[in-house]
Design an enzyme around this catalytic site. Structure first.
Site, PDB file in Angstrom:
ATOM      1  N   ASP A  10      47.939 -22.629  18.578  1.00  0.00           N
ATOM      2  CA  ASP A  10      47.843 -23.719  19.561  1.00  0.00           C
ATOM      3  C   ASP A  10      48.137 -23.133  20.930  1.00  0.00           C
ATOM      4  O   ASP A  10      48.642 -22.005  21.052  1.00  0.00           O
ATOM      5  CB  ASP A  10      48.881 -24.807  19.223  1.00  0.00           C
ATOM      6  CG  ASP A  10      48.853 -25.966  20.218  1.00  0.00           C
ATOM      7  OD1 ASP A  10      47.765 -26.321  20.704  1.00  0.00           O
ATOM      8  OD2 ASP A  10      49.936 -26.507  20.528  1.00  0.00           O
ATOM      9  N   SER A  11      47.843 -23.925  21.958  1.00  0.00           N
ATOM     10  CA  SER A  11      48.203 -23.518  23.312  1.00  0.00           C
ATOM     11  C   SER A  11      49.723 -23.411  23.451  1.00  0.00           C
ATOM     12  O   SER A  11      50.213 -22.710  24.319  1.00  0.00           O
ATOM     13  CB  SER A  11      47.691 -24.557  24.306  1.00  0.00           C
ATOM     14  OG  SER A  11      48.198 -25.835  23.946  1.00  0.00           O
ATOM     15  N   TYR A  53      46.494 -25.957  28.075  1.00  0.00           N
ATOM     16  CA  TYR A  53      45.068 -25.657  28.169  1.00  0.00           C
ATOM     17  C   TYR A  53      44.308 -26.870  28.750  1.00  0.00           C
ATOM     18  O   TYR A  53      43.213 -26.722  29.269  1.00  0.00           O
ATOM     19  CB  TYR A  53      44.471 -25.376  26.784  1.00  0.00           C
ATOM     20  CG  TYR A  53      44.784 -24.016  26.182  1.00  0.00           C
ATOM     21  CD1 TYR A  53      45.695 -23.138  26.760  1.00  0.00           C
ATOM     22  CD2 TYR A  53      44.150 -23.617  25.012  1.00  0.00           C
ATOM     23  CE1 TYR A  53      45.965 -21.909  26.176  1.00  0.00           C
ATOM     24  CE2 TYR A  53      44.403 -22.383  24.432  1.00  0.00           C
ATOM     25  CZ  TYR A  53      45.314 -21.532  25.016  1.00  0.00           C
ATOM     26  OH  TYR A  53      45.574 -20.311  24.437  1.00  0.00           O
ATOM     27  N   GLY A  54      44.935 -28.043  28.598  1.00  0.00           N
ATOM     28  CA  GLY A  54      44.249 -29.299  28.898  1.00  0.00           C
ATOM     29  C   GLY A  54      43.773 -29.439  30.329  1.00  0.00           C
ATOM     30  O   GLY A  54      42.890 -30.237  30.629  1.00  0.00           O
ATOM     31  N   CYS A  59      44.701 -26.999  17.920  1.00  0.00           N
ATOM     32  CA  CYS A  59      44.761 -27.486  19.297  1.00  0.00           C
ATOM     33  C   CYS A  59      43.505 -28.316  19.534  1.00  0.00           C
ATOM     34  O   CYS A  59      42.386 -27.806  19.354  1.00  0.00           O
ATOM     35  CB  CYS A  59      44.804 -26.281  20.240  1.00  0.00           C
ATOM     36  SG  CYS A  59      44.667 -26.700  21.988  1.00  0.00           S
ATOM     37  N   THR A 112      42.293 -29.431  22.310  1.00  0.00           N
ATOM     38  CA  THR A 112      41.551 -28.964  23.476  1.00  0.00           C
ATOM     39  C   THR A 112      40.717 -27.724  23.132  1.00  0.00           C
ATOM     40  O   THR A 112      39.528 -27.651  23.447  1.00  0.00           O
ATOM     41  CB  THR A 112      42.545 -28.634  24.611  1.00  0.00           C
ATOM     42  OG1 THR A 112      43.446 -29.738  24.733  1.00  0.00           O
ATOM     43  CG2 THR A 112      41.832 -28.388  25.910  1.00  0.00           C
ATOM     44  N   GLU A 159      56.891 -30.789  25.052  1.00  0.00           N
ATOM     45  CA  GLU A 159      57.424 -29.422  25.189  1.00  0.00           C
ATOM     46  C   GLU A 159      58.850 -29.438  25.734  1.00  0.00           C
ATOM     47  O   GLU A 159      59.632 -28.530  25.490  1.00  0.00           O
ATOM     48  CB  GLU A 159      56.505 -28.561  26.080  1.00  0.00           C
ATOM     49  CG  GLU A 159      55.082 -28.393  25.529  1.00  0.00           C
ATOM     50  CD  GLU A 159      54.809 -27.079  24.775  1.00  0.00           C
ATOM     51  OE1 GLU A 159      55.472 -26.082  25.050  1.00  0.00           O
ATOM     52  OE2 GLU A 159      53.907 -27.082  23.907  1.00  0.00           O
ATOM     53  N   CYS A 217      45.420 -34.840  20.083  1.00  0.00           N
ATOM     54  CA  CYS A 217      46.119 -33.650  20.587  1.00  0.00           C
ATOM     55  C   CYS A 217      47.238 -33.386  19.605  1.00  0.00           C
ATOM     56  O   CYS A 217      47.926 -34.318  19.166  1.00  0.00           O
ATOM     57  CB  CYS A 217      46.669 -33.940  21.986  1.00  0.00           C
ATOM     58  SG  CYS A 217      47.840 -32.711  22.566  1.00  0.00           S
ATOM     59  N   THR A 218      47.408 -32.122  19.257  1.00  0.00           N
ATOM     60  CA  THR A 218      48.350 -31.814  18.177  1.00  0.00           C
ATOM     61  C   THR A 218      49.813 -31.947  18.593  1.00  0.00           C
ATOM     62  O   THR A 218      50.693 -31.897  17.748  1.00  0.00           O
ATOM     63  CB  THR A 218      48.069 -30.404  17.625  1.00  0.00           C
ATOM     64  OG1 THR A 218      48.093 -29.470  18.712  1.00  0.00           O
ATOM     65  CG2 THR A 218      46.714 -30.358  16.952  1.00  0.00           C
ATOM     66  N   HIS A 219      50.054 -32.127  19.882  1.00  0.00           N
ATOM     67  CA  HIS A 219      51.429 -32.410  20.303  1.00  0.00           C
ATOM     68  C   HIS A 219      51.835 -33.853  19.964  1.00  0.00           C
ATOM     69  O   HIS A 219      53.010 -34.152  19.817  1.00  0.00           O
ATOM     70  CB  HIS A 219      51.581 -32.247  21.819  1.00  0.00           C
ATOM     71  CG  HIS A 219      51.703 -30.827  22.276  1.00  0.00           C
ATOM     72  ND1 HIS A 219      50.667 -29.922  22.221  1.00  0.00           N
ATOM     73  CD2 HIS A 219      52.753 -30.154  22.829  1.00  0.00           C
ATOM     74  CE1 HIS A 219      51.075 -28.759  22.712  1.00  0.00           C
ATOM     75  NE2 HIS A 219      52.336 -28.874  23.084  1.00  0.00           N
TER      76      HIS A 219
HETATM   77  N1  DGL Z   1      48.154 -29.128  21.457  1.00  0.00           N
HETATM   78  C1  DGL Z   1      47.139 -29.046  22.473  1.00  0.00           C
HETATM   79  C2  DGL Z   1      45.983 -29.986  22.132  1.00  0.00           C
HETATM   80  O1  DGL Z   1      45.869 -30.376  21.016  1.00  0.00           O
HETATM   81  C3  DGL Z   1      47.802 -29.259  23.765  1.00  0.00           C
HETATM   82  C4  DGL Z   1      46.905 -29.227  24.889  1.00  0.00           C
HETATM   83  C5  DGL Z   1      47.261 -28.438  26.097  1.00  0.00           C
HETATM   84  O2  DGL Z   1      47.621 -27.293  25.981  1.00  0.00           O
HETATM   85  O3  DGL Z   1      47.072 -29.002  27.165  1.00  0.00           O
HETATM   86  O4  DGL Z   1      45.153 -30.323  22.893  1.00  0.00           O
END
Ligand code: DGL
Length: 272
Positions: free
Chosen positions: A13-14, A45-46, A76, A78, A155, A187-189
């Site tokens: 993931d990012s 990454y978003g 992730c 994104t 985060e 989004c996985t967060h």
């Molecule tokens: N977990 C990432 C996702 O699913 C986070 C996105 C990010 O880094 O902005 O999109």
């Protein structure tokens, strides 16, 4: 590796949100070895461009292939939306993202045909959730909302906090008003904010955790290819790495995975 089936699954993931996907893979495939990589030096990454995201993902794939993984999960939303199709042909192992499994589940669950999607700015802008949902059923009404503050709140560990509730109300009100009966947490967060999201949306709205759906698809792919782990007398090995602050990954991972993480390694991902 003597037995290819015993090779680890690479999950990345990012940042730290992909640990929610790892958690579901651990539940669904408890014997599998897993390597997790969080690109914590370059999160989020978003808010990045498509080309930058593809470049980052290519570097991570090089790293994971060097670790001799047998399959890769782009944990992730994104990166799945922007990079997966661009990089798929560059890896020699099965690779899957989180968008399609989430979309298929939501289309199957909805009763009133109104589906909400929440994700990063980039994911929402990609329009991928909407177009895949309409491919399954052109009649579906899809309402997408970007929630850019959710990733930093996660985060920062503010999973249950009044600030998070306020932000969630701001983002989710229009989806509630639109009457969606199913909401894809794209989004996985976001599964780490599930309680807050549920509180704001109401218990009648079904929340789709894309990690749960992805783990099921991964399990199917491994068994179709005959590469499910064979050596079952050895406990699974979990390895953790990140591009920055590995100690934060350990701390965060202990909450997200409910286990002790004694060590995470820092990887200079720019070298790949
Ligand atoms: N977990 C990432 C996702 O699913 C986070 C996105 C990010 O880094 O902005 O999109």
């Amino acid at each position: 590796m003597e037995n290819y089936s015993d090779a680890p699954i690479g999950v990345f993931d990012s940042g730290l949100g992909g640990l929610t996907v790892m958690r579901e893979i651990m539940r669904c495939l408890p014997d599998e070895n897993i390597i997790y990589f969080g690109d914590t030096a370059r999160v989020p990454y978003g808010s990045k461009s498509r080309d930058t995201i593809i470049h980052y993902v290519e570097q991570i794939l090089h790293y994971l292939e060097e670790q001799e993984v047998k399959a890769i999960v782009v944990a992730c939303g994104t990166a799945s939306a922007y990079a997966l199709e661009a990089v798929r042909h560059k890896v020699s192992v099965p690779i899957l993202g989180v968008v399609r499994p989430g979309v298929r589940a939501a289309a199957a669950i909805t009763k009133n045909g109104k589906i909400g999607v929440i994700g990063t700015e980039a994911s929402v802008k990609s329009g991928l959730y909407e177009s895949l949902l309409h491919k399954i059923n052109p009649e579906l009404k899809v309402c997408s909302v970007a929630c850019p503050l959710f990733v930093p709140l996660v985060e920062e560990g503010l999973w249950r906090d009044e600030i998070t509730t306020l932000v969630a109300k701001r983002y989710l009100t229009s989806l509630k008003e639109a009457g969606v009966d199913t909401l894809i947490m794209g989004c996985t967060h976001y599964p780490l904010l599930e309680e807050t999201i549920r509180e704001v949306m109401g218990s009648e709205v079904r929340l789709v955790n894309i990690g749960v759906e992805t783990a099921k698809v991964l399990s199917r792919i491994l068994s179709e290819r005959g590469i499910t782990k064979k050596t079952l007398d050895a406990p699974p090995v979990y390895r953790f790495s990140s591009s920055d602050a590995p100690e934060k990954l350990c701390r965060f991972g202990e909450y997200a995975l409910s286990m002790t993480i004694p060590e995470a390694v820092r990887i200079s991902i720019e070298d790949y």
